[in-house]
Design a protein around this motif. Structure first.
Motif, short mmCIF file in Angstrom:
data_model
loop_
_atom_site.label_atom_id
_atom_site.label_comp_id
_atom_site.label_asym_id
_atom_site.label_seq_id
_atom_site.Cartn_x
_atom_site.Cartn_y
_atom_site.Cartn_z
N THR A 19 3.41 -15.33 176.05
CA THR A 19 3.51 -16.86 177.27
C THR A 19 2.76 -17.12 177.41
OG1 THR A 19 3.52 -14.51 178.45
CG2 THR A 19 5.71 -15.06 177.15
N ASP A 20 1.69 -16.66 177.34
CA ASP A 20 0.68 -17.00 179.08
C ASP A 20 0.21 -18.24 178.60
OD1 ASP A 20 0.46 -15.23 180.44
OD2 ASP A 20 -0.84 -14.00 179.90
N LEU A 21 -0.08 -18.73 176.52
CA LEU A 21 -0.64 -19.82 175.34
C LEU A 21 0.27 -20.59 176.01
CD1 LEU A 21 -2.46 -18.07 173.12
CD2 LEU A 21 -3.49 -19.11 174.38
N ILE A 70 -8.73 -20.52 167.76
CA ILE A 70 -7.95 -19.78 167.54
C ILE A 70 -6.96 -18.79 168.94
CG2 ILE A 70 -9.72 -18.59 170.22
CD1 ILE A 70 -10.36 -16.12 167.90
N GLU A 71 -6.59 -20.04 169.92
CA GLU A 71 -5.31 -20.02 170.29
C GLU A 71 -4.00 -20.40 169.69
OE1 GLU A 71 -7.27 -20.04 174.72
OE2 GLU A 71 -7.03 -21.91 173.83
N PHE A 72 -4.75 -21.68 168.90
CA PHE A 72 -3.33 -22.39 168.01
C PHE A 72 -3.16 -21.30 167.07
CE2 PHE A 72 -2.84 -25.00 164.22
CZ PHE A 72 -1.41 -25.91 165.03
N ALA A 73 -4.55 -20.68 166.38
CA ALA A 73 -4.12 -19.85 165.07
C ALA A 73 -3.58 -18.62 165.90
CB ALA A 73 -5.51 -19.32 164.02
N ILE A 90 -0.72 -28.92 163.18
CA ILE A 90 0.39 -28.87 164.69
C ILE A 90 1.85 -29.81 163.91
CG2 ILE A 90 1.49 -29.61 167.02
CD1 ILE A 90 -1.59 -29.85 167.45
N SER A 91 1.51 -30.61 163.59
CA SER A 91 2.20 -31.27 163.34
C SER A 91 3.60 -30.10 161.85
CB SER A 91 2.20 -32.89 162.09
OG SER A 91 3.67 -33.29 161.57
#
Length: 1743
Positions: free
Chosen positions: A584-586, A596-599, A648-649
């Motif tokens: 939720t924070d991300l 790394i957040e995307f992963a 991302i797509s």
């Protein structure tokens, strides 16, 4: 051995041990009398050595040589021995040094062999006579003396290239206790505290070790083995104190010695290496890991790597179990069941069997951590125990390498680690190191044995789990680590769990691939029970995030675990995250995501669907966007790379799986959104309020779509079912537009909708939705973005800045292709990178097709071709992309059948044809497209405009997409084919597949008025490929038109012809003369009065027509006159003959020639004139034509028939015929079978006076096509050319004999048994007779090419036997062909016929018979074997095989080298040649006899004795056969074939069958006529197989010989008389007989069947028919059982192989049954024997 040493004043005697006699008086006497001389000698040699040392590199050895020549060297040795005897230590030491210096100076100072000889003499004296002095020096306590002796020994070993090594080992006692004493360090050294010695201390032990290592390295492998294994005292003393006193330098050379001289010695077996380098040695070496010397550590690592893991030199024994409790290689599931359930039960029994109860339990027991394992490599496990991999990386690397190489040690080693205590987390190097080792153990790849083995056995779940989750990795430890406050412990625990999940995933894939799916559940339960509980993992995640939020690596690791957990255990995956968590924070994060957040988000979104409280990625707040929009923001940012956008797509697309927001197209609507947002962000920065409002609008749309999706689905029904997302956008517009003043939102909406339309959304539906919902939006703006009519004109507007698209086109291929002008498309260089980009190409093509202003011309084709090229590149780079886009293809095909699109029809056809051609050329598979094409042809083919010339290429390309299986049902439908050419294309595809068609299709084809279709009907009928043929209907249909005469002809010649059906039809044909003529010409000869009457009437009608107007004569009439010539009177025949030879327009036709041939009136001048013109016509045609027409081919065939009855040279002027020969033989027609056959006819009938052979023959031989055609050796043309050359030569042998012709013929000759080579060999023989010289004189090089595999042979192609070079001839023999000659030796040598012009027919028949008999008798490819006569005659000219020399009297003698004959395979050819008669037999006998004579005087090789006996046995047999003709000592050819086959075993002493072969040679002085080599040992051994060593190997050898050797009636009689046939039949009952052997036995019976009276023998003497039926029943049963096992596990290729081999066995049995049936039906005796049951036999076996 005794020896003496002389000097000028003293004679010294020695004892038997090489030392001085122990008499004290004599010793004193020597001491008193020679003291001064002694001192003088030693001083002299010392001064000489000092001088040599001072001289440096330029040494003068003359003083030393003179000194030694005078015998002073021997005197020094005597003095040295004397000093040893009387124990004068100081003098003994100095003298030892002097001797060592003498040898060293000689060794290092010169390579002159004469000088080194002096040193050899000294060393020989020491080794042979004075070894006791060496022993004395070694046992002395004085270090200097002992070291001096050891240095001397080293010098002796290395002197003159180790020349004295063998003498030293033979005379020196290495078992002496002196060496043990030397190697034992003093107590003072041993009492000191041990540290690794770094400095070299030149102790006696050190010097001895250097000597010992030199000795080991210098010894040959066998001597080295004895040296290391027999001198145990030395080895023990050496190794015992290795870790106590040896320095680093000594250890380095020691390990080098162990590696190079022991481990990497290829002749040492593993057990030998283990015996030498045993556990003690390994422990001693491992001690030196404590050293700080990196070089030593590196060498130790190298040693252990080779010792444990080297694929060729390690001591690791292969493991055939690994993960199995017992070896799967020797386990066969008994096939005594008939149902699938029985198969499952039996496999289950095997898999559940207690391994301890297995008799064949593998390995030795190994108990670790109270668990028992059975391993093959217990020593290596002990090696593993000695390592401490947690201490340093080098040891860790070795341990992992060993475990990777010897996978069976993983479970015991894991238990070993577990036994060392609980793996409780702790900040110690041991814990971190062992954790690293555990992780690397888990990451080890699947053992290659497991990956390759094919078995139905299931691996042991316990052993597999040890590889996934080792015992040392407990659930308790992982739980503790995950709950520990130290985050590093958590991270390492997560890492181990991830490794385990990955290994688990890999093994599950392995189980699926191997068909072990039934065991996956057990493995899954075991794995789940070992990993920590889900709540533990969740708590660790929450605590870790709460404690340290910036530690994203740990968070990422935990999310990866959750992802795997949800993937493999979805039913058990349920997590409840707290309100505030990392996800939720991300999601609330406004800035760009890091990688790394995307992963982390990616992992979360993959597993959150299994959670009961799914994350609401579509929910947003007032202050933040939803996760969906946040990701859209990131992907559309100007700072985001294309790769990140694509990632991302894909992530967003995965979020939408299972939702109904978007319709399903090849391209993604997410890409549409991202692209439209990129257009907007390209115009404003990320903080722009308008941009943020757009993102909020998307938030609103996605939220409503997810909450009430079906509402928008229902609404979309009114708008052509556009995506619910679009309808939600439309509906929400009214709430957004009033709060949004900027036109940026409007443009974004229209660009988004435009993109959606381009990828496939309904344009009409979207436009109507805009009209209904987007109030306030400018119609002009909508028209700019969404009106695609007259698109080229609007491109100018779209490229304006105010519409925002221009700037993005430089970054987006999608927009670039849509904004490019039509005239720019042919130079488009950018390449699409995604399916989204490709959708723009498809749409642009659609626009081009619909634009009426764009014409179908070259510019159109270039532009379209370029766009299609881009599509092709995308297809090649992206396997998931489908070039046959469903929507685009539907649109094209719909327009092709739509009459309203006639103006642009050609454009549609061009693109459709090009796309389909790409589809076919790339060999793509798309079942949907194939189904679409099939359906379209079925429903819409009749609607196409068949008058358009472009339609046929399109339809042909479309039809080619279909298989014959698809076409047949299509044709069977009751379709109206308006265009006959379409139907023709369909039929051609079907016809090319050799399929049969139903008669209903023939009936339909007959209704279409098309010449092409009529030709297809002809082809199907004449090839008998019509099912359910209806003769009555067919005849009634075709007889309605005279144009169908050719159809009637094909029917009359087909298998469908029925006279009973045709007769009533014929009687109705009196109105149709063409049909009557066709019937008369083509109907078979049938005795029927009515038929004769009808044909006589027909003949009279035709004759009257001919009489009335002769110009009406045609070939059909002429055929009628020819067939019914008995109706013609003599005068009528003359009239016809004169007309066709003089006035007939088709006088040079098959029909005209046939009539002349029938009349046989060659005295008529008009016929002679016609014959001359016929030859001229043939010559003219062959000169001008590029290929033979069917009619001309028929003319040549008829002319050849004519030439058989008349000598053409007597009828036609010789100049005409010579001109024809010259014209044809100099052209390419020499490679045409028919033409060269015709020319051969002409040459055969000529004489020397008429045919100018001396001019014609060179023309033929100089034609490049001639040599090529003959060498090709595959067509009849090669035989006819050879025959023609032979005939031309025979016309004038003397004048046609010259070296040029001889060499040219040699280059054509292949040395094979083919008919053409037999003729050329005969020709070469006659040439040699004429020239009186042998062509072998021109050979300057011989090559024997060794055997090659099939791939290499295919690569290098055929090798010419004889190649002509400027230096001479190169003769290349191939070992493969020589071996084939032995295997396929001809039993009969058919003589080459002699041409004669007196009887052309007889001469031609003799050549044809010769050709047919060779092809008939050759059951093998004759081009791949040599002619044995040529081969044997040739060998005597090879100097390597037969050398010549002169004896002491000057006489020339020849040596026949038997060993080289055997190596080349020619010896075997000669032995088999004894089975023939005539010259070949005599030549073979003489060759073998000469070899035996050579061996009598030159037996200088190992196998010469046995070969001599072998040859004598053969020679005695031949002589006995000649002398005992009355007793008929006739040996069957098969015995000689076996005798030749035995040769290889005789000369290969290492062969397993060498001893039986040896015994057979010695069992009798001659070859018994009924004794097949090695067979007697096998006969009667079926019950006592174990008593005969190598039984199955010997059996395979014998069966192979029988398979190749049974060829004659004598062979069959021998097999019958010796009971071998019955023995072979009984062999089939052996349970362990391999499939290969069964096939060989069946092949033997197959060969016997095809020999005269062979089948009769099998049927009447051995009940082979009954045995065959029983064999079929059992084999078929085994096949069914094999199929059941295969169905049980279809992934096991071993099961498939078993099915295929059993099917092969069934086919073999059926083939044998067919042979018995054919032969049985042809012989009344056999029919009576079997009561006519052969027909039933075939039915029973084939049912």
């Amino acid at each position: 051995m005794k020896s003496s040493a002389n000097s000028s004043s003293t004679v010294v005697s020695k004892n038997a041990y090489g030392g001085w006699n122990s008499s004290k008086n004599e010793s004193m006497k020597f001491a008193n009398s020679s003291y001064k001389e002694e001192v003088g000698i030693l001083e002299k040699i010392s001064s000489i050595l000092e001088e040599l040392e001072r001289e440096g590199d330029s040494k003068d050895f003359q003083p030393l040589i003179k000194f030694l020549e005078k015998g002073f060297g021997a005197q020094i040795i005597q003095l040295w021995s004397y000093y040893a005897e009387v124990n004068l230590v100081a003098k003994l030491t100095s003298t030892t040094t002097i001797i060592n210096n003498i040898l060293t100076v000689l060794q290092n100072g010169t390579t002159d062999i004469n000088i080194l000889t002096y040193g050899d003499t000294l060393i020989h004296s020491i080794i042979i006579d004075y070894t006791k002095a060496l022993y004395h020096g070694l046992q002395n306590t004085k270090t200097a003396l002992c070291q001096g002796i050891l240095s001397l020994l080293k010098t002796i070993l290395n002197f003159n290239n180790n020349k004295h090594l063998v003498d030293f080992l033979s005379n020196f006692d290495l078992n002496s206790a002196n060496f043990v004493n030397v190697l034992t360090p003093p107590k003072s050294e041993l009492s000191q505290a041990r540290t690794v010695v770094t400095k070299v201390n030149r102790t006696t032990r050190t010097i001895f070790i250097e000597f010992w290592i030199d000795l080991i390295n210098l010894c040959p492998s066998q001597l080295r083995k004895d040296l290391l294994t027999e001198n145990t005292k030395i080895m023990s003393a050496w190794l015992k104190y290795m870790d106590k006193v040896d320095c680093i330098e000594i250890m380095e050379i020691t390990i080098d010695c162990f590696i190079k001289s022991i481990l990497m010695e290829p002749l040492f077996k593993k057990m030998t290496k283990i015996k030498i380098l045993n556990e003690l040695t390994i422990n001693k070496i491992h001690y030196f890991y404590k050293s700080n010397d990196k070089g030593l550590i590196k060498k130790i690592n190298e040693f252990f790597t080779i010792y444990c893991t080297h694929p060729n030199f390690s001591v690791a024994f292969p493991d055939d179990c690994v993960w199995f409790t017992e070896s799967p290689l020797n386990r066969n599931i008994p096939v005594n069941f008939t149902t699938s359930k029985q198969v499952d039960d039996k496999i289950s029994d095997i898999n559940n069997k207690d391994p301890k109860s297995s008799i064949s339990s593998h390995g030795v027991p190994l108990i670790v951590n109270k668990k028992e394992f059975r391993v093959y490599n217990k020593l290596l496990f002990k090696v593993l125990k000695s390592f401490k991999p947690w201490e340093d990386e080098s040891q860790a690397h070795i341990v992992i390498s060993i475990l990777n190489h010897v996978s069976e040690l993983i479970p015991p080693y894991a238990n070993l680690l577990a036994s060392q205590g609980s793996h409780t987390p702790g900040m110690t190097s041991y814990w971190f190191g062992s954790t690293m080792i555990i992780g690397r153990m888990i990451n080890l790849p699947i053992p290659s044995f497991i990956d390759k083995v094919e078995t139905n056995m299931i691996p042991s779940a316990d052993l597999v789990m040890e590889n996934i989750f080792p015992s040392c990795l407990s659930k308790k430890f992982l739980t503790q680590a995950l709950q520990d406050d130290c985050l590093i412990f958590r991270q390492l625990a997560c890492q181990l769990i991830i490794f385990s999940f990955k290994k688990y995933e890999t093994i599950l894939k392995l189980y699926d691939r191997k068909g072990w799916t039934s065991s996956k559940l057990l493995l899954s339960n075991s794995f789940q029970s070992n990993i920590p509980d889900l709540n533990i993992l969740l708590n660790s995640l929450n605590q870790s995030y709460t404690k340290k939020k910036d530690n994203l690596i740990l968070i990422l690791s935990l999310t990866v675990i959750f992802k795997y957990y949800s993937k493999f255990f979805p039913n058990f995956f349920s997590i409840h995250l707290p309100q505030s968590n990392v996800y939720t924070d991300l999601m609330k994060k406004e800035t760009n995501f890091t990688g790394i957040e995307f992963a982390i988000l990616d992992n979360f979104l993959q597993f959150q669907e299994f959670s009961p409280s799914q994350a609401k990625w579509w929910n947003s707040t007032e202050s933040s966007n939803s996760l969906f929009v946040t990701l859209l923001k990131l992907s559309s940012s100007i700072n985001t790379t294309n790769i990140m956008s694509t990632t991302i797509s894909n992530l967003l697309s995965s979020l939408l799986k299972g939702t109904i927001l978007f319709n399903n197209f090849q391209a993604s609507q997410i890409d549409c959104l991202i692209n439209s947002l990129q257009v907007i962000t390209n115009q404003c920065n990320s903080t722009d309020e308008n941009l943020n409002k757009i993102f909020k609008f998307i938030d609103q749309i996605i939220s409503f779509c997810m909450k009430i999706p079906y509402k928008y689905v229902d609404i979309s029904n009114n708008y052509n079912n556009v995506s619910p997302f679009i309808m939600c956008l439309m509906e929400q517009w009214k709430y957004v537009a009033k709060n949004f003043d900027s036109d940026l939102l409007v443009k974004w909406v229209l660009i988004t909708l435009r993109n959606m339309v381009i990828i496939g959304e309904s344009l009409d539906g979207i436009k109507r939705a805009i009209d209904d919902h987007l109030t306030g939006v400018s119609k002009k703006l909508v028209d700019v973005y969404l009106n695609f009519k007259n698109y080229e004109k609007k491109l100018f507007i779209l490229n304006q800045d105010q519409y925002l698209l221009k700037d993005i086109s430089t970054k987006s291929f999608f927009q670039h292709i849509m904004l490019s002008k039509y005239n720019e498309l042919d130079n488009m260089n950018r390449i699409p990178t995604s399916v989204f980009d490709v959708s723009a190409i498809f749409f642009r093509l659609s626009i081009i097709l619909e634009d009426e202003l764009i014409e179908f011309n070259s510019s159109f084709k270039e532009s379209v071709d370029n766009l299609l090229t881009l599509l092709t590149k995308m297809t090649l780079s992206n396997s998931s992309f489908k070039i046959m886009d469903k929507q685009f293809i539907n649109n094209i095909f719909r327009n092709i059948e739509d009459p309203s699109t006639s103006s642009s029809m050609n454009k549609y056809l061009f693109i459709a044809t090009a796309l389909i051609n790409i589809f076919q050329n790339l060999k793509l598979s798309d079942c949907q497209f194939i189904t679409f094409v099939n359906n379209w042809l079925s429903t819409s083919l009749s609607n196409v405009d068949s008058t358009n010339p472009e339609i046929m290429p399109f339809l042909n390309a479309t039809i080619k997409c279909l298989s014959p299986e698809d076409i047949l049902p299509l044709l069977s439908k009751n379709l109206e084919f308006n265009n006959g050419e379409i139907f023709t294309s369909l039929q051609k595809v079907l016809y090319s597949s050799k399929n049969h068609i139903p008669y209903s299709l023939i009936s339909k084809m007959l209704t279409i008025n098309s010449p092409a279709i009529k030709q297809l009907v002809l082809a199907f009928v004449s090839s008998n490929r019509v099912d359910d043929f209806d003769s009555t209907t067919f005849l009634n249909t075709i007889t309605t038109s005279d144009l169908n005469c050719d159809l009637l002809t094909s029917y009359l010649k087909s298998s469908y012809f029925s006279f009973d059906v045709f007769q009533p039809v014929l009687k109705k044909l009196d109105h149709s003369l063409p049909f009557l003529i066709s019937a008369a010409i083509n109907l078979p000869d049938i005795q029927d009065v009515d038929l004769d009457s009808i044909f006589h009437d027909t003949f009279n009608i035709v004759w009257r027509i001919f009489e009335e107007n002769k110009d009406k004569l045609n070939n059909e009439y002429l055929q009628l006159f020819t067939k019914f010539s008995h109706f013609l009177t003599r005068d009528q025949k003359d009239v016809v003959l004169k007309y066709i030879t003089a006035e007939y327009s088709h006088k040079y036709s098959k029909e005209a020639v046939s009539f002349v041939y029938l009349i046989q009136d060659f005295k008529d001048e008009s016929v002679k004139k016609w014959l001359n013109k016929l030859i001229l016509y043939i010559t003219k045609y062959l000169v001008e034509a590029s290929e033979l027409s069917p009619s001309f081919a028929e003319l040549l065939s008829s002319t050849m028939s004519l030439l058989k009855t008349v000598n053409i040279w007597n009828m036609v002027h010789k100049n005409i015929l010579n001109a024809q020969l010259e014209a044809v033989l100099g052209s390419r027609w020499v490679s045409d079978n028919l033409v060269i056959k015709y020319i051969t006819f002409i040459a055969l009938s000529s004489t020397k006076e008429k045919l100018e052979s001396t001019r014609i023959l060179p023309i033929l031989l100089n034609n490049e096509k001639t040599v090529f055609t003959i060498k090709e050796n595959k067509s009849e043309a090669s035989f006819f050319i050879s025959t023609l050359i032979y005939c031309l030569f025979h016309l004038d042998p003397s004048n046609n004999s010259n070296t040029h012709i001889q060499l040219t013929i040699l280059t054509c000759y292949s040395g094979s048994l083919s008919a053409k080579d037999r003729i050329l060999l005969q020709l070469l023989e006659e040439l040699e007779t004429q020239l009186s010289t042998s062509w072998t004189n021109h050979i300057y090089n011989w090559d024997l090419l060794e055997e090659q595999d099939s791939e290499t042979l295919e690569l290098i192609g055929d090798v010419s036997l004889i190649t002509k070079k400027p230096e001479g001839l190169i003769l290349s023999l191939q070992k493969d062909k020589i071996n084939n000659t032995v295997k396929n030796f001809p039993n009969i040598r058919i003589p080459v016929p002699i041409p004669t012009a007196q009887n052309i027919q007889e001469s031609w028949n003799s050549f044809e018979k010769f050709h047919k008999e060779i092809n008939r008798d050759s059951y093998f490819d004759t081009s791949k074997t040599y002619d044995p006569l040529f081969l044997l005659l040739l060998t005597v000219h090879n100097e390597e095989l037969v050398s010549s020399s002169k004896d002491e009297h000057g006489q020339q003698i020849y040596l026949f080298h038997a060993k080289k004959f055997i190596a080349s395979g020619i010896f075997q050819v000669a032995v088999v040649g004894l089975s023939t008669t005539g010259s070949l037999n005599q030549i073979s006998f003489e060759l073998l006899k000469q070899m035996m004579n050579t061996l009598e005087t030159n037996d200088n090789f190992k196998e010469s004795t046995i070969l001599k006996i072998f040859l004598k046995k053969i020679i005695n047999t031949i002589l006995k056969s000649k002398n005992d003709m009355e007793k008929k000592h006739i040996i069957a050819p098969i015995v000689w074939r076996f005798t030749a086959k035995l040769t290889d075993l005789v000369v290969q002493s290492a062969a397993n069958l060498h001893e039986p072969a040896y015994r057979w040679i010695l069992n009798a002085p001659y070859v018994r006529k009924s004794d097949i080599p090695l067979l007697a040992d096998l006969m009667g051994m079926n019950e006592k197989i174990d008593l005969l060593e190598n039984y199955y190997q010997q059996l395979a050898w014998v069966l192979e010989g029988l398979e190749q050797g049974v060829q004659t009636r004598l062979d069959v009689d021998l097999l019958r008389g010796k009971g071998i046939i019955e023995w072979l039949a009984n062999l089939l009952n052996l349970p362990n007989l391999s499939v290969r052997m069964r096939s060989m036995i069946n092949h033997i019976f197959y060969n016997i069947q095809r020999i005269e009276d062979g089948a009769s023998t099998l049927i009447t003497r051995f009940a082979s028919v009954s045995a065959l039926e029983i064999n079929y029943i059992s084999t078929n049963s085994l096949l069914e059982q094999a199929k059941l096992i295969y169905e049980r596990n279809m992934n096991n290729t071993k099961n498939l192989k078993k099915v295929l081999t059993m099917e092969e066995q069934v086919i073999n049995v059926k083939e044998l049954a067919s042979g018995f049936t054919v032969i049985g039906k042809s012989q009344k005796r056999l029919r009576d024997w079997t009561s006519g049951d052969f027909e039933n036999l075939t039915k029973r076996i084939n049912r």
